[in-house]
Write an enzyme that holds these catalytic residues in place. Structure first.
Site, mmCIF file in Angstrom:
data_model
loop_
_atom_site.group_PDB
_atom_site.id
_atom_site.type_symbol
_atom_site.label_atom_id
_atom_site.label_comp_id
_atom_site.label_asym_id
_atom_site.label_seq_id
_atom_site.Cartn_x
_atom_site.Cartn_y
_atom_site.Cartn_z
ATOM 1 N N TRP A 1 0.854 -1.175 0.000
ATOM 2 C CA TRP A 1 0.000 0.000 0.000
ATOM 3 C C TRP A 1 0.898 1.236 0.000
ATOM 4 O O TRP A 1 1.902 1.263 0.697
ATOM 5 C CB TRP A 1 -0.890 -0.009 1.240
ATOM 6 C CG TRP A 1 -2.032 0.944 1.148
ATOM 7 C CD1 TRP A 1 -2.105 2.176 1.730
ATOM 8 C CD2 TRP A 1 -3.265 0.754 0.451
ATOM 9 N NE1 TRP A 1 -3.305 2.764 1.432
ATOM 10 C CE2 TRP A 1 -4.040 1.905 0.645
ATOM 11 C CE3 TRP A 1 -3.787 -0.287 -0.312
ATOM 12 C CZ2 TRP A 1 -5.306 2.056 0.098
ATOM 13 C CZ3 TRP A 1 -5.041 -0.134 -0.850
ATOM 14 C CH2 TRP A 1 -5.787 1.023 -0.642
ATOM 15 N N SER B 1 0.100 -1.876 5.612
ATOM 16 C CA SER B 1 0.871 -1.703 6.846
ATOM 17 C C SER B 1 0.313 -2.526 8.002
ATOM 18 O O SER B 1 1.072 -2.999 8.854
ATOM 19 C CB SER B 1 0.930 -0.224 7.233
ATOM 20 O OG SER B 1 1.735 0.480 6.311
ATOM 21 N N GLU C 1 -0.655 -5.457 7.958
ATOM 22 C CA GLU C 1 -0.131 -6.817 7.853
ATOM 23 C C GLU C 1 1.364 -6.915 8.140
ATOM 24 O O GLU C 1 1.932 -8.010 8.169
ATOM 25 C CB GLU C 1 -0.427 -7.382 6.453
ATOM 26 C CG GLU C 1 -1.911 -7.635 6.203
ATOM 27 C CD GLU C 1 -2.729 -6.382 5.914
ATOM 28 O OE1 GLU C 1 -3.944 -6.388 6.234
ATOM 29 O OE2 GLU C 1 -2.159 -5.388 5.388
ATOM 30 N N CYS D 1 3.713 2.841 5.008
ATOM 31 C CA CYS D 1 3.287 4.242 5.011
ATOM 32 C C CYS D 1 1.773 4.289 5.191
ATOM 33 O O CYS D 1 1.034 3.725 4.386
ATOM 34 C CB CYS D 1 3.697 4.921 3.705
ATOM 35 S SG CYS D 1 3.159 6.635 3.581
ATOM 36 N N ILE E 1 -1.087 7.104 5.512
ATOM 37 C CA ILE E 1 -1.344 8.531 5.360
ATOM 38 C C ILE E 1 -2.676 8.881 6.016
ATOM 39 O O ILE E 1 -3.682 8.202 5.807
ATOM 40 C CB ILE E 1 -1.339 8.923 3.864
ATOM 41 C CG1 ILE E 1 0.049 8.645 3.253
ATOM 42 C CG2 ILE E 1 -1.728 10.392 3.680
ATOM 43 C CD1 ILE E 1 0.140 8.854 1.760
ATOM 44 N N GLU F 1 -9.580 11.013 6.395
ATOM 45 C CA GLU F 1 -10.643 11.806 7.007
ATOM 46 C C GLU F 1 -11.310 11.104 8.180
ATOM 47 O O GLU F 1 -12.165 11.686 8.845
ATOM 48 C CB GLU F 1 -11.691 12.146 5.946
ATOM 49 C CG GLU F 1 -11.137 13.029 4.838
ATOM 50 C CD GLU F 1 -12.172 13.326 3.768
ATOM 51 O OE1 GLU F 1 -13.344 12.910 3.912
ATOM 52 O OE2 GLU F 1 -11.796 13.964 2.782
ATOM 53 N N THR F 2 -10.920 9.846 8.439
ATOM 54 C CA THR F 2 -11.557 9.094 9.522
ATOM 55 C C THR F 2 -10.512 8.667 10.545
ATOM 56 O O THR F 2 -9.318 8.827 10.348
ATOM 57 C CB THR F 2 -12.265 7.842 8.978
ATOM 58 O OG1 THR F 2 -11.269 6.925 8.511
ATOM 59 C CG2 THR F 2 -13.222 8.193 7.844
ATOM 60 N N HIS G 1 -9.637 5.757 11.145
ATOM 61 C CA HIS G 1 -8.984 4.533 10.677
ATOM 62 C C HIS G 1 -7.461 4.646 10.815
ATOM 63 O O HIS G 1 -6.790 3.710 11.259
ATOM 64 C CB HIS G 1 -9.375 4.278 9.212
ATOM 65 C CG HIS G 1 -8.764 3.065 8.608
ATOM 66 N ND1 HIS G 1 -9.203 1.787 8.894
ATOM 67 C CD2 HIS G 1 -7.745 2.925 7.722
ATOM 68 C CE1 HIS G 1 -8.481 0.926 8.212
ATOM 69 N NE2 HIS G 1 -7.585 1.590 7.500
ATOM 70 N N PHE H 1 10.640 -0.532 13.288
ATOM 71 C CA PHE H 1 9.462 0.206 12.837
ATOM 72 C C PHE H 1 9.897 1.282 11.847
ATOM 73 O O PHE H 1 10.310 2.371 12.231
ATOM 74 C CB PHE H 1 8.765 0.838 14.052
ATOM 75 C CG PHE H 1 7.493 1.577 13.748
ATOM 76 C CD1 PHE H 1 6.289 0.893 13.685
ATOM 77 C CD2 PHE H 1 7.486 2.943 13.562
ATOM 78 C CE1 PHE H 1 5.095 1.574 13.437
ATOM 79 C CE2 PHE H 1 6.308 3.634 13.314
ATOM 80 C CZ PHE H 1 5.109 2.949 13.250
#
Length: 158
Positions: A31, A65, A67, A89, A91, A94-95, A97, A122
């Site tokens: 991702w 990420s 996983e 990464c 990013i 808007e939520t 999450h 990390f």
């Protein structure tokens, strides 16, 4: 220290152990691939610059990420892997999450290192936007992949 005050690719070259016989696993999130591929290149270059052998660096890809923790656990179980570097990464969206993913990934990666008693690093960016991510994946703030690799190297000399 905030990354705006420090270049991620600059580090002290003191206390760097011989890693010519060490084996590294790098777990890379697919991702945000444009960012994570740059992080991967930085990590590889730093490992090899300090003596790692290409044949002793293993790459495993995971979908995202979230996983990274399980991917790290799977490679950490391999007895002759000396250190695991997790690159991803997430990013800000808007939520909330973002908050849940970042928290889970940070805890998961930490727990894998503690469980297997080996460095599990990390190397996950948590920027507010794509520009900030690119700035930290080889842009004006250096490369978090470099930082993750040198952290793994230095932890092997602990």
């Amino acid at each position: 220290m905030a990354t705006t005050l420090k270049n991620l690719s600059q580090y002290s070259s003191s206390n760097i152990p011989d890693i010519s016989n060490k084996k590294f696993a790098i777990v890379v999130s697919e991702w945000n691939e444009d960012v994570t591929e740059s992080l991967y290149r930085g990590a590889i270059e730093t490992l090899m610059k300090h003596g790692a052998q290409k044949e002793n660096i293993y790459r495993k890809d995971v979908p995202g990420s979230f996983e990274l923790s399980l991917g790290a656990q799977w490679v950490a179980e391999i007895e002759d892997i000396d250190a695991v570097i997790c690159l991803g990464c997430v990013i800000q969206g808007e939520t909330r999450h973002f908050d849940f993913i970042c928290d889970a990934v940070a805890h998961g990666i930490t727990n894998v290192g503690l469980k297997y008693n080996k460095p599990v690093i990390f190397g996950v960016l948590t920027p507010e936007n794509q520009k900030q991510a690119l700035d930290r994946a080889g842009g004006k703030h250096g490369n978090k992949g470099d930082e993750a690799a040198i952290t793994a190297i230095k932890m092997l000399g602990f």
